[in-house]
Design an enzyme around this catalytic site. Structure first.
Site, PDB file in Angstrom:
ATOM      1  N   SER A  23       0.851  -1.019  -0.056  1.00  0.00           N
ATOM      2  CA  SER A  23       0.034  -0.026   0.029  1.00  0.00           C
ATOM      3  C   SER A  23       0.923   1.182  -0.047  1.00  0.00           C
ATOM      4  O   SER A  23       0.631   2.321   0.142  1.00  0.00           O
ATOM      5  CB  SER A  23      -1.085  -0.061   1.205  1.00  0.00           C
ATOM      6  OG  SER A  23      -0.255  -0.081   2.406  1.00  0.00           O
ATOM      7  N   HIS A 156     -40.025  24.110 -11.427  1.00  0.00           N
ATOM      8  CA  HIS A 156     -39.762  23.450 -12.971  1.00  0.00           C
ATOM      9  C   HIS A 156     -39.218  24.160 -13.829  1.00  0.00           C
ATOM     10  O   HIS A 156     -39.329  23.984 -15.185  1.00  0.00           O
ATOM     11  CB  HIS A 156     -41.359  23.267 -13.463  1.00  0.00           C
ATOM     12  CG  HIS A 156     -42.420  22.578 -12.509  1.00  0.00           C
ATOM     13  ND1 HIS A 156     -42.579  21.349 -11.915  1.00  0.00           N
ATOM     14  CD2 HIS A 156     -43.256  23.409 -11.472  1.00  0.00           C
ATOM     15  CE1 HIS A 156     -43.483  21.366 -11.048  1.00  0.00           C
ATOM     16  NE2 HIS A 156     -43.919  22.469 -10.697  1.00  0.00           N
ATOM     17  N   SER A 277     -12.962  27.588 -27.010  1.00  0.00           N
ATOM     18  CA  SER A 277     -13.168  26.412 -27.774  1.00  0.00           C
ATOM     19  C   SER A 277     -11.921  26.617 -29.024  1.00  0.00           C
ATOM     20  O   SER A 277     -11.449  27.559 -29.471  1.00  0.00           O
ATOM     21  CB  SER A 277     -14.629  26.466 -28.547  1.00  0.00           C
ATOM     22  OG  SER A 277     -14.520  25.802 -29.948  1.00  0.00           O
ATOM     23  N   LYS A 283     -16.865  31.153 -28.461  1.00  0.00           N
ATOM     24  CA  LYS A 283     -17.087  30.610 -27.203  1.00  0.00           C
ATOM     25  C   LYS A 283     -16.531  31.067 -25.978  1.00  0.00           C
ATOM     26  O   LYS A 283     -15.251  31.325 -25.838  1.00  0.00           O
ATOM     27  CB  LYS A 283     -16.874  29.053 -27.556  1.00  0.00           C
ATOM     28  CG  LYS A 283     -17.880  28.362 -28.404  1.00  0.00           C
ATOM     29  CD  LYS A 283     -18.884  27.816 -27.589  1.00  0.00           C
ATOM     30  CE  LYS A 283     -19.897  26.922 -28.126  1.00  0.00           C
ATOM     31  NZ  LYS A 283     -20.748  25.893 -27.519  1.00  0.00           N
ATOM     32  N   GLU A 290     -18.824  23.388 -14.921  1.00  0.00           N
ATOM     33  CA  GLU A 290     -19.268  21.619 -15.529  1.00  0.00           C
ATOM     34  C   GLU A 290     -18.404  20.603 -14.980  1.00  0.00           C
ATOM     35  O   GLU A 290     -18.958  19.545 -14.543  1.00  0.00           O
ATOM     36  CB  GLU A 290     -19.114  21.761 -16.830  1.00  0.00           C
ATOM     37  CG  GLU A 290     -20.186  22.694 -17.991  1.00  0.00           C
ATOM     38  CD  GLU A 290     -19.620  22.861 -19.135  1.00  0.00           C
ATOM     39  OE1 GLU A 290     -18.766  22.306 -19.697  1.00  0.00           O
ATOM     40  OE2 GLU A 290     -20.721  23.708 -19.908  1.00  0.00           O
ATOM     41  N   GLN A 322      -7.782  -2.016   3.721  1.00  0.00           N
ATOM     42  CA  GLN A 322      -6.712  -1.076   3.094  1.00  0.00           C
ATOM     43  C   GLN A 322      -7.335  -0.445   1.698  1.00  0.00           C
ATOM     44  O   GLN A 322      -6.870   0.712   1.455  1.00  0.00           O
ATOM     45  CB  GLN A 322      -5.621  -2.033   2.692  1.00  0.00           C
ATOM     46  CG  GLN A 322      -4.398  -1.376   1.822  1.00  0.00           C
ATOM     47  CD  GLN A 322      -3.296  -2.286   1.622  1.00  0.00           C
ATOM     48  OE1 GLN A 322      -2.677  -2.727   2.684  1.00  0.00           O
ATOM     49  NE2 GLN A 322      -3.065  -2.808   0.466  1.00  0.00           N
TER      50      GLN A 322
HETATM   51  N1  ARG Z   1      -1.579  -1.363   4.761  1.00  0.00           N
HETATM   52  C1  ARG Z   1      -2.543  -1.583   5.707  1.00  0.00           C
HETATM   53  C2  ARG Z   1      -3.891  -1.119   5.712  1.00  0.00           C
HETATM   54  O1  ARG Z   1      -3.879   0.029   5.144  1.00  0.00           O
HETATM   55  C3  ARG Z   1      -1.938  -1.603   7.151  1.00  0.00           C
HETATM   56  C4  ARG Z   1      -2.441  -2.447   8.265  1.00  0.00           C
HETATM   57  C5  ARG Z   1      -1.630  -3.739   7.725  1.00  0.00           C
HETATM   58  N2  ARG Z   1      -2.160  -4.769   8.883  1.00  0.00           N
HETATM   59  C6  ARG Z   1      -2.121  -6.227   8.599  1.00  0.00           C
HETATM   60  N3  ARG Z   1      -2.637  -6.786   9.501  1.00  0.00           N
HETATM   61  N4  ARG Z   1      -1.631  -6.428   7.420  1.00  0.00           N
HETATM   62  O2  ARG Z   1      -4.862  -1.654   6.244  1.00  0.00           O
END
Ligand code: ARG
Length: 468
Positions: A23, A156, A277, A283, A290, A322
């Site tokens: 992560s 409306h 544009s 334009k 938007e 995660q």
């Molecule tokens: N990267 C993990 C998360 O965001 C951290 C916690 C990891 N814990 C574990 N038991 N693997 O949730």
């Protein structure tokens, strides 16, 4: 690959598995919170005699250095670590040796990540609250300047009754005020410290959870260690509130797009907030409005995504969680950008007041008032409604409006009309006589504005001072 575990394994993790599991690519933005949390944890461990003062000092100095180096850009958060927690701990141990390995005593990555994410989200809640206050201030400014800027009010998307720009903006003040109040509610509910929950069942070390909570400016520690590591409700609440902000911004954007259209021409968006544009030289497009409208779907998506992620997770921590990060970060960033740009666009928006008043005058927005006039002359409302209906038809055939008819023509439809009808159906009267609480008459609006101003002064999120 550099990971915090491996003792019980006989094989290296498959590279694809490692990458899928990692992560660091997105949780690296939690580095400040991770370091801040670790410093408080070390501080508490020393106070409890679990670490020596010397160990604690080495850890604190090491963490401070890491923080500085990352901020300066001399230490890169390397993706060879699984997550931000592994990165910080590994670099710390590399730099200070044995003491670094003791930092994780009485802690799990489960409560560590729960803490990091709470610290981070808490900061984003405060930031969102600040942006909403800025937006509310711009709305108040525009309201003050436009108490007598007449415009049609719609139902409306058809002209209904005349109102003022101040009144129309006041509706948005109400919406964003509620959004702002939601920030305080969420903040107060989530401001409890999960650190010390361990993996799920607390720990046998004599941790002082109250003390850590205090150091990190939480209202107190969380009270159930399983819930502490598996609760993401506060994120869901925040995402729901962010979705509501986007829904409001999107409605407002839609109106600005309509007001800016060739047919309406109520506003002119500043050049700095419009785009051209590549092919049509004439334009000037309302792209910011938007895009804000367009990005609303993406924020709703984050909410749906997290709700769905959480729905089948047994207690306590599971890796599914995660998945809370990318969608939440994306929503937080998107809303912050949208609010910032929207505030700028509103600040520079120019109103074509004559055009707005002219539009309020045609389209029979005074028909209700004409009926009310007859009621004051003694005609029952249902009859008055019918008479004015005929009058409108007459005007449509003659391509004119009620206030432009002669008294004779009016009398041709009902002899209850007198000379004073012209004043009664004038645009100014139609608006200014509406003086009930919440109505557009400027004397009423002035009182409402006073309340709005004191609302703005009274919003508070208990002050928190972040180390980051
Ligand atoms: N990267 C993990 C998360 O965001 C951290 C916690 C990891 N814990 C574990 N038991 N693997 O949730």
């Amino acid at each position: 690959m550099a990971q915090l575990w491996g003792g019980r394994f006989t094989k290296e993790t498959d590279k694809l598995v490692y990458d899928f599991n990692a992560s660091i690519g997105f949780d690296k933005r939690l580095f400040r919170q991770d370091i801040e949390g670790s410093m408080s944890h070390a501080e508490m461990l020393a106070k409890q005699g679990i670490l020596t003062e010397t160990e604690k000092d080495a850890i604190t100095a090491g963490l401070e250095e890491i923080l500085k180096d990352v901020e300066k850009g001399t230490l890169e958060i390397s993706e060879k670590y699984e997550d931000i927690h592994s990165f910080v701990e590994a670099v710390l141990t590399e730099r200070i040796g044995e003491a670094g390995k003791k930092l994780h005593t009485g802690r799990s990555r489960n409560d560590q990540v729960a803490l990091d994410m709470r610290l981070y989200t808490r900061q984003r809640i405060v930031e969102t609250a600040g942006l909403l206050e800025e937006l509310l201030a711009v709305i108040i400014e525009t309201m003050e300047e436009n108490l007598e800027t007449y415009m049609p009010g719609f139902t409306h998307l058809q002209k209904a009754q005349p109102t003022t720009l101040a009144h129309h903006y006041g509706a948005y003040f109400e919406m964003f005020k509620r959004d702002r109040l939601r920030m305080t509610d969420i903040y107060e509910r989530m401001n409890y410290c999960p650190l010390g929950a361990g993996a799920l069942a607390g720990t046998t070390y004599p941790l002082d959870r109250e003390y850590v909570a205090q150091l990190l400016k939480f209202a107190g520690p969380t009270l159930n260690s399983m819930d502490s590591v598996s609760d993401r409700d506060y994120l869901i609440e925040f995402l729901a509130a962010l979705s509501t902000i986007m829904m409001h911004l999107s409605r407002f954007s839609e109106e600005i797009i309509i007001w800016n259209s060739n047919e309406y021409q109520f506003v002119e968006i500043d050049d700095a907030y419009s785009t051209g544009s590549s092919i049509m030289p004439q334009k000037k497009n309302p792209d910011i409005a938007e895009l804000v409208r367009g990005k609303t779907g993406r924020v709703y998506g984050s909410l749906m995504s997290l709700l769905t992620t959480m729905k089948g997770i047994p207690l306590a921590y599971n890796k599914d969680m995660q998945e809370d990060k990318e969608v939440s970060f994306d929503a937080m960033d998107t809303v912050a950008d949208c609010l910032t740009l929207f505030i700028g666009m509103l600040r520079t928006l120019k109103f074509k007041k004559e055009r707005m008043a002219e539009s309020a005058m045609n389209g029979f927005t005074n028909a209700t008032d004409a009926a009310d006039y007859l009621v004051r002359k003694g005609v029952p409302f249902r009859d008055a409604h019918g008479i004015i209906g005929q009058l409108v038809l007459y005007c449509i055939e003659k391509n004119t409006s009620i206030d432009k008819l002669s008294l004779e023509e009016l009398k041709g439809i009902s002899d209850m009309f007198e000379e004073d009808v012209f004043d009664a159906v004038s645009l100014k009267t139609c608006v200014e006589k509406r003086l009930t609480i919440g109505a557009p008459g400027s004397e009423s609006m002035k009182k409402t504005l006073q309340i709005y101003k004191s609302d703005l002064n009274n919003f508070r999120i208990e002050s928190i001072s972040f180390k980051s």
